[in-house]
Design a protein around this motif. Structure first.
Motif, PDB file in Angstrom:
ATOM      1  N   HIS A  76     -17.709  19.010  67.227  1.00  7.37           N
ATOM      2  CA  HIS A  76     -17.587  17.590  66.902  1.00  7.37           C
ATOM      3  C   HIS A  76     -17.017  17.364  65.501  1.00  7.37           C
ATOM      4  N   THR A  77     -17.427  18.209  64.559  1.00  5.10           N
ATOM      5  CA  THR A  77     -17.017  18.004  63.164  1.00  5.10           C
ATOM      6  C   THR A  77     -15.650  18.576  62.858  1.00  5.10           C
ATOM      7  N   GLY A  78     -15.235  19.584  63.642  1.00  9.67           N
ATOM      8  CA  GLY A  78     -13.949  20.230  63.379  1.00  9.67           C
ATOM      9  C   GLY A  78     -14.013  21.235  62.244  1.00  9.67           C
ATOM     10  N   LYS A  79     -15.217  21.494  61.738  1.00 10.95           N
ATOM     11  CA  LYS A  79     -15.354  22.451  60.638  1.00 10.95           C
ATOM     12  C   LYS A  79     -15.083  23.866  61.123  1.00 10.95           C
ATOM     13  N   LYS A  80     -14.388  24.620  60.296  1.00  9.75           N
ATOM     14  CA  LYS A  80     -14.106  26.025  60.592  1.00  9.75           C
ATOM     15  C   LYS A  80     -14.523  26.830  59.365  1.00  9.75           C
ATOM     16  N   LEU A  81     -15.788  27.259  59.384  1.00 12.15           N
ATOM     17  CA  LEU A  81     -16.383  27.886  58.208  1.00 12.15           C
ATOM     18  C   LEU A  81     -16.016  29.354  58.030  1.00 12.15           C
ATOM     19  N   PHE A  82     -15.528  29.989  59.107  1.00 12.46           N
ATOM     20  CA  PHE A  82     -15.280  31.426  59.050  1.00 12.46           C
ATOM     21  C   PHE A  82     -13.779  31.703  58.897  1.00 12.46           C
ATOM     22  N   ARG A  83     -13.436  32.384  57.811  1.00 15.34           N
ATOM     23  CA  ARG A  83     -12.028  32.602  57.457  1.00 15.34           C
ATOM     24  C   ARG A  83     -11.678  34.079  57.498  1.00 15.34           C
ATOM     25  N   CYS A  84     -10.537  34.387  58.134  1.00 13.00           N
ATOM     26  CA  CYS A  84     -10.030  35.755  58.171  1.00 13.00           C
ATOM     27  C   CYS A  84      -9.464  36.094  56.793  1.00 13.00           C
ATOM     28  N   GLU A  85      -9.978  37.166  56.189  1.00 13.69           N
ATOM     29  CA  GLU A  85      -9.550  37.545  54.838  1.00 13.69           C
ATOM     30  C   GLU A  85      -8.165  38.169  54.817  1.00 13.69           C
ATOM     31  N   ILE A  86      -7.637  38.505  55.988  1.00 20.22           N
ATOM     32  CA  ILE A  86      -6.321  39.135  56.045  1.00 20.22           C
ATOM     33  C   ILE A  86      -5.199  38.107  56.178  1.00 20.22           C
ATOM     34  N   CYS A  87      -5.333  37.192  57.140  1.00 21.29           N
ATOM     35  CA  CYS A  87      -4.244  36.233  57.383  1.00 21.29           C
ATOM     36  C   CYS A  87      -4.602  34.798  57.046  1.00 21.29           C
ATOM     37  N   GLY A  88      -5.884  34.530  56.753  1.00 23.72           N
ATOM     38  CA  GLY A  88      -6.277  33.185  56.357  1.00 23.72           C
ATOM     39  C   GLY A  88      -6.635  32.247  57.490  1.00 23.72           C
ATOM     40  N   ASN A  89      -6.479  32.661  58.747  1.00 17.69           N
ATOM     41  CA  ASN A  89      -6.867  31.809  59.875  1.00 17.69           C
ATOM     42  C   ASN A  89      -8.356  31.501  59.806  1.00 17.69           C
ATOM     43  N   ARG A  90      -8.704  30.283  60.223  1.00 16.11           N
ATOM     44  CA  ARG A  90     -10.097  29.856  60.150  1.00 16.11           C
ATOM     45  C   ARG A  90     -10.642  29.627  61.553  1.00 16.11           C
ATOM     46  N   PHE A  91     -11.973  29.818  61.690  1.00 18.60           N
ATOM     47  CA  PHE A  91     -12.604  29.724  62.998  1.00 18.60           C
ATOM     48  C   PHE A  91     -13.935  28.994  62.890  1.00 18.60           C
ATOM     49  N   ALA A  92     -14.303  28.315  63.980  1.00 24.09           N
ATOM     50  CA  ALA A  92     -15.558  27.567  64.008  1.00 24.09           C
ATOM     51  C   ALA A  92     -16.750  28.494  64.214  1.00 24.09           C
ATOM     52  N   ARG A  93     -16.508  29.627  64.865  1.00 22.97           N
ATOM     53  CA  ARG A  93     -17.591  30.555  65.159  1.00 22.97           C
ATOM     54  C   ARG A  93     -17.295  31.943  64.593  1.00 22.97           C
TER      55      ARG A  93
END
Length: 239
Positions: free
Chosen positions: A172-189
């Motif tokens: 619902h919030t669209g937050k993506k707290l988890f970030r890949c340290e290699i490419c910078g992509n972000r994920f909700a889970r």
């Protein structure tokens, strides 16, 4: 070694303590005998000193006479206030003798020590699984019931665990707290990020049991398995 005795005073025959009066000596002697003559008429707890009994009675009332001068929160016991004040000072007086980690509470240190001993004192009565922490076992028990007490306050979907609600609400919030340290992509889970990390490592943990080919994603494996299924169908039609 003889303990010097003061004049005009009563003395303890065990340790030589000098008391100013008979009642003071009687109070002191209870330290040696373990006698607890004062009883709480509500819960039955017993105390060696009348003052301790009076202080205990506060827990059975709504009175909280010990306020924190920093934040204003009040407590029924002065010991609770002392433990609370550590939050403001950042003090961590309890340290682990094995790894050196420090803790603000003795109870937290005791729980931490279990990680070194490997002890798991809490057992699930249903399946026998064992846990280091009581809270973890309580959370585990939800898998054995149909109860889903944790509801999303946005859409009403219910979950067995509070952690699942927190993960779900990111939809619902669209937050993506988890970030890949290699490419910078972000994920909700976190699990989604971990699956993504495989694309950087080259690992292929999902393996086909038919031909041994490995895949980085389960979805790719499923697509591959369809090929075997269609091949088997074709072969059966040709025979």
């Amino acid at each position: 070694m003889d303990v010097p005795k003061k004049e005009n005073s009563l003395h303890c025959d065990i340790c030589g303590f000098a008391a100013r009066c008979k009642s003071a000596l009687e109070k002191h002697m209870r330290m040696h005998t373990g006698e607890k003559p004062f009883c709480c008429n509500i819960c039955g707890a017993r105390f060696s000193q009348k003052s301790s009994s009076k202080m205990h009675m506060i827990v059975h009332s709504d009175a909280k006479p010990f306020p924190c001068m920093t934040c204003g929160v009040s407590f029924s016991r002065i010991s609770s206030l002392r433990r609370h004040k550590i939050r403001h000072t950042g003090e961590k007086p309890f340290h682990c003798e094995i790894c050196g980690d420090r803790f603000s509470k003795k109870s937290t240190l005791k729980i931490h020590l279990l990680t070194h001993t490997g002890e798991k004192p809490y057992e699930c009565a249903t399946c026998g699984a064992r846990f280091t922490h009581k809270a973890t076992m309580t959370m585990h028990m939800s898998v054995h019931s149909d109860k889903k007490p944790y509801a999303c306050d946005i859409c009403g979907v219910t979950f067995a665990r509070y952690t699942y609600v927190k993960q779900h609400k990111m939809v619902h919030t669209g937050k993506k707290l988890f970030r890949c340290e290699i490419c910078g992509n972000r994920f909700a889970r976190k699990s989604s990020m971990e699956r993504h990390m495989v694309t950087h490592t080259g690992l292929k943990p999902f393996r086909c049991e038919n031909c041994g080919v490995g895949f980085s994603k389960k979805l790719l494996l499923n697509d591959h398995l369809l090929k075997h299924t269609s091949d088997d169908v074709l072969q059966s039609l040709q025979t």
